[in-house]
Design a protein around this motif. Sequence first.
Motif, short mmCIF file in Angstrom:
data_model
loop_
_atom_site.label_atom_id
_atom_site.label_comp_id
_atom_site.label_asym_id
_atom_site.label_seq_id
_atom_site.Cartn_x
_atom_site.Cartn_y
_atom_site.Cartn_z
N GLY A 39 -1.90 -11.49 5.74
CA GLY A 39 -1.07 -11.70 6.53
C GLY A 39 -0.29 -10.50 7.34
O GLY A 39 -0.54 -11.07 8.32
N LYS A 40 -0.06 -9.88 6.54
CA LYS A 40 1.22 -8.68 7.32
C LYS A 40 -0.23 -7.46 7.29
O LYS A 40 -0.16 -6.82 6.16
CB LYS A 40 2.52 -9.21 6.80
CG LYS A 40 3.38 -7.93 7.27
CD LYS A 40 4.31 -8.06 6.49
CE LYS A 40 5.53 -9.30 7.88
NZ LYS A 40 4.99 -9.06 9.23
N GLY A 41 0.41 -6.36 8.32
CA GLY A 41 -0.24 -5.36 8.31
C GLY A 41 0.85 -4.38 7.09
O GLY A 41 2.17 -4.41 7.39
N GLY A 42 0.30 -2.87 6.62
CA GLY A 42 1.45 -2.26 6.23
C GLY A 42 1.27 -2.54 4.25
O GLY A 42 2.57 -2.07 3.79
N VAL A 43 0.49 -3.68 3.81
CA VAL A 43 1.15 -4.16 2.67
C VAL A 43 -0.04 -3.22 1.44
O VAL A 43 -0.14 -3.00 0.79
CB VAL A 43 1.12 -4.47 2.97
CG1 VAL A 43 2.03 -6.41 3.15
CG2 VAL A 43 -0.94 -5.72 2.91
N GLY A 44 -0.68 -2.33 2.32
CA GLY A 44 -2.11 -1.42 1.82
C GLY A 44 -3.21 -2.11 1.24
O GLY A 44 -4.03 -1.64 0.47
N LYS A 45 -3.72 -3.31 2.28
CA LYS A 45 -5.00 -4.03 2.86
C LYS A 45 -5.76 -3.13 2.57
O LYS A 45 -7.13 -3.20 1.42
CB LYS A 45 -5.38 -4.93 3.12
CG LYS A 45 -5.84 -5.84 3.19
CD LYS A 45 -6.14 -6.49 4.69
CE LYS A 45 -5.46 -5.66 6.52
NZ LYS A 45 -6.77 -4.68 6.48
N SER A 46 -6.12 -1.65 3.63
CA SER A 46 -7.32 -1.21 3.27
C SER A 46 -7.49 0.60 1.95
O SER A 46 -9.20 0.30 1.60
CB SER A 46 -7.12 0.22 4.29
OG SER A 46 -7.61 -0.96 6.49
N THR A 47 -6.81 0.11 1.51
CA THR A 47 -6.35 1.13 0.92
C THR A 47 -6.68 0.32 -0.62
O THR A 47 -7.74 0.49 -1.41
CB THR A 47 -4.61 1.63 0.34
OG1 THR A 47 -4.27 2.80 0.99
CG2 THR A 47 -4.95 2.72 -0.92
N THR A 48 -6.57 -0.59 -0.62
CA THR A 48 -7.10 -1.56 -1.60
C THR A 48 -8.53 -2.00 -1.67
O THR A 48 -9.30 -2.03 -2.56
CB THR A 48 -6.01 -2.92 -2.02
OG1 THR A 48 -4.85 -2.61 -1.93
CG2 THR A 48 -6.89 -4.12 -3.49
N ALA A 49 -8.91 -2.17 -0.65
CA ALA A 49 -9.33 -2.69 -0.52
C ALA A 49 -10.77 -1.34 -0.85
O ALA A 49 -11.95 -1.36 -1.27
CB ALA A 49 -10.44 -2.57 1.31
N VAL A 50 -10.97 0.02 0.05
CA VAL A 50 -10.83 1.06 -0.29
C VAL A 50 -11.57 1.60 -2.34
O VAL A 50 -12.64 1.08 -2.46
CB VAL A 50 -10.83 2.36 0.16
CG1 VAL A 50 -11.38 3.05 -0.19
CG2 VAL A 50 -10.94 2.55 1.87
N ASN A 51 -10.54 0.84 -2.57
CA ASN A 51 -10.66 1.07 -4.56
C ASN A 51 -10.92 0.00 -5.19
O ASN A 51 -11.59 0.43 -5.84
CB ASN A 51 -9.11 1.35 -4.57
CG ASN A 51 -8.21 2.66 -4.46
OD1 ASN A 51 -8.86 3.81 -5.08
ND2 ASN A 51 -7.52 2.85 -3.49
N ILE A 52 -10.96 -1.36 -4.31
CA ILE A 52 -11.72 -2.85 -5.16
C ILE A 52 -13.34 -2.12 -5.18
O ILE A 52 -13.87 -2.34 -5.39
CB ILE A 52 -11.36 -3.42 -3.92
CG1 ILE A 52 -9.72 -3.98 -4.67
CG2 ILE A 52 -12.28 -4.55 -4.98
CD1 ILE A 52 -9.95 -4.04 -6.08
N ALA A 53 -14.22 -1.54 -3.76
CA ALA A 53 -15.67 -1.19 -4.03
C ALA A 53 -16.17 -0.26 -4.68
O ALA A 53 -16.74 -0.44 -4.96
CB ALA A 53 -15.57 -0.39 -2.08
N LEU A 54 -14.89 0.43 -4.53
CA LEU A 54 -15.87 2.11 -5.99
C LEU A 54 -15.85 1.23 -6.99
O LEU A 54 -16.51 1.41 -8.31
CB LEU A 54 -14.46 2.80 -5.51
CG LEU A 54 -14.42 3.66 -4.51
CD1 LEU A 54 -13.60 4.60 -3.98
CD2 LEU A 54 -15.93 4.17 -3.72
N ALA A 55 -14.17 -0.09 -7.78
CA ALA A 55 -14.07 -0.45 -8.02
C ALA A 55 -15.10 -1.23 -9.02
O ALA A 55 -15.68 -1.15 -9.66
CB ALA A 55 -12.90 -0.98 -8.44
N LEU A 56 -15.69 -2.33 -8.03
CA LEU A 56 -17.21 -2.96 -7.73
C LEU A 56 -18.12 -2.02 -8.38
O LEU A 56 -19.56 -2.34 -9.67
CB LEU A 56 -17.53 -3.49 -6.80
CG LEU A 56 -16.70 -4.97 -6.62
CD1 LEU A 56 -16.76 -5.43 -5.59
CD2 LEU A 56 -16.08 -5.73 -7.46
#
Length: 386
Positions: free
Chosen positions: A81-98
Motif C-alpha cells: 500500500g505504501k512506497g519505500g517499504v522495499g517492494k521492488s527489491t523484494t520482487a527482484v529477489n523473489i523472481a531470482l529465487a523462484l
Amino acid sequence: MGAPAWRWALRAARLPVGGGRAPTAPRRHPGCGPAAPFADSASSSSRDEALRSKRVQILSRGLPKQKPIEGVKQVVVLASGKGGVGKSTTAVNIALALAANDSTKEVGLLDADVYGPSIPKMMNLKGNPELTTIPGPHVLSSQGLASPFCFLLFFFFLKSLLFHGKNEADCESAVIHAVADTFFSCFFFENPLIENLMRPLKNYGIACMSMGFLIEETAPVVWRGLMVMSAVEKLLRQVDWGQLDYLVIDMPPGTGDVQLSVSQNIPVAGAVIISTPQDVALLDARKGAEMFRKVHVPVLGLVQNMSVFQCPKCKHETHIFGADGVRDLAKTLGLDILGDIPLHVNIRETCDSGQPVVISQPQSDAAKAYLKIAMEIVRRLPVPPT
C-alpha cells in the motif's frame, strides 16, 4: 413511408415521442373484477424483474473480461500500500529465487511502476527492447481478419469509385483497384495483419520488461491515469514473453488504476503484500490486501520486510521499524506470513550495483530468506492450467 423503427420502439415502451404525451392505460374503476388487483401486482413484479435482469446485463457487459497473457502460466503480483517499504527489491529477489529453487522453471519480471521504474537498475539492464514481427491475431481468426481487411477494402472501393465513375464497367474497375490497394496497404505499408511485439531484456535468466527501457533514465513520466493504464496494457500484451511458468509483477504503491487494470484484465494466481512492521506502513498494507480481496485475487500471504537490524560488529539485534507488526496484521486478516527479511546493508548495496543478493551472495542469510519465501509462494499457488 411508415414511422421509423425507433418511433415504434418508443411507442411500444409507452415513452413520449416528439414531445407528445405518452399513451396511458385506461383507468380501471374499483370493483371491475376480483382479478384486477392481482393482474396489476403480477405486471409490476414482472417489470421489476425485467429491470433487475437488464441492470445485471449492463453491469456485466461493462466489466472487462480477463484474458491470459500468451505463453504465461501463472502471474504473481507483489504489492504494497505504501512506497519505500522495499517492494521492488523484494520482487527482484523473489523472481531470482523462484528460478534458483527450480532450474526447470522459466521466470519473467514485469515492472508495472510506470512513474518510478526500478527494475532496469536492479537487474543491471539497459537499452531498448527489440521488436519481433509475428502474425497477429487477425491472421489467426476469420473474425479478426474481417475487421481491418474489409474496412480497407471498403475504403479503397469508395475512393476508386469516385475516380472511375459510376457505371457498371467503372464499378468493376473500382473493385479491382480497391483489392490491389488493400493488399498493397496490408503488406507493404502499415500492415494490420502483422503484430509487432517487444522482446524482453534478459539477465540472470530472467526476462524483464519495464517502462525504464522505453524512456531516458532521467526523464519523468508526466501522464494521466488513462495513459498509464494504456502503457501497462502494452507492457502486458505487446511483449513476446515466450513460455513462462511464473510472471512476477512489481506493482506500484497504492490501490489505483494500475492495480485495477492488472487484476481485472488478466487472471492473477495470487498476490503477495510487502510491508515493514511500522504502524504507518501497516495501515496501507491492510488496504492493499482488502483491495485484492474485493477484486477476487487470492492473497497468498504477507512478507515482513526490514524486520530486524543486526549490528555487524556486536551482533546486537534492533527492531528499528517495530517488532511483529506484520505478523499481527496477518492474524487480523486471517492470512499467512510468508517470511521475514532482515534490514541488511548487503541487500541495498547488491541491488544498487545490479547484482541482487540472491545471485551475488546465495549463501547469505538474506538470500536464504528470499529463497524460503519463494518456496512458500509456490506452495500456495493453485495448480497451473495445462
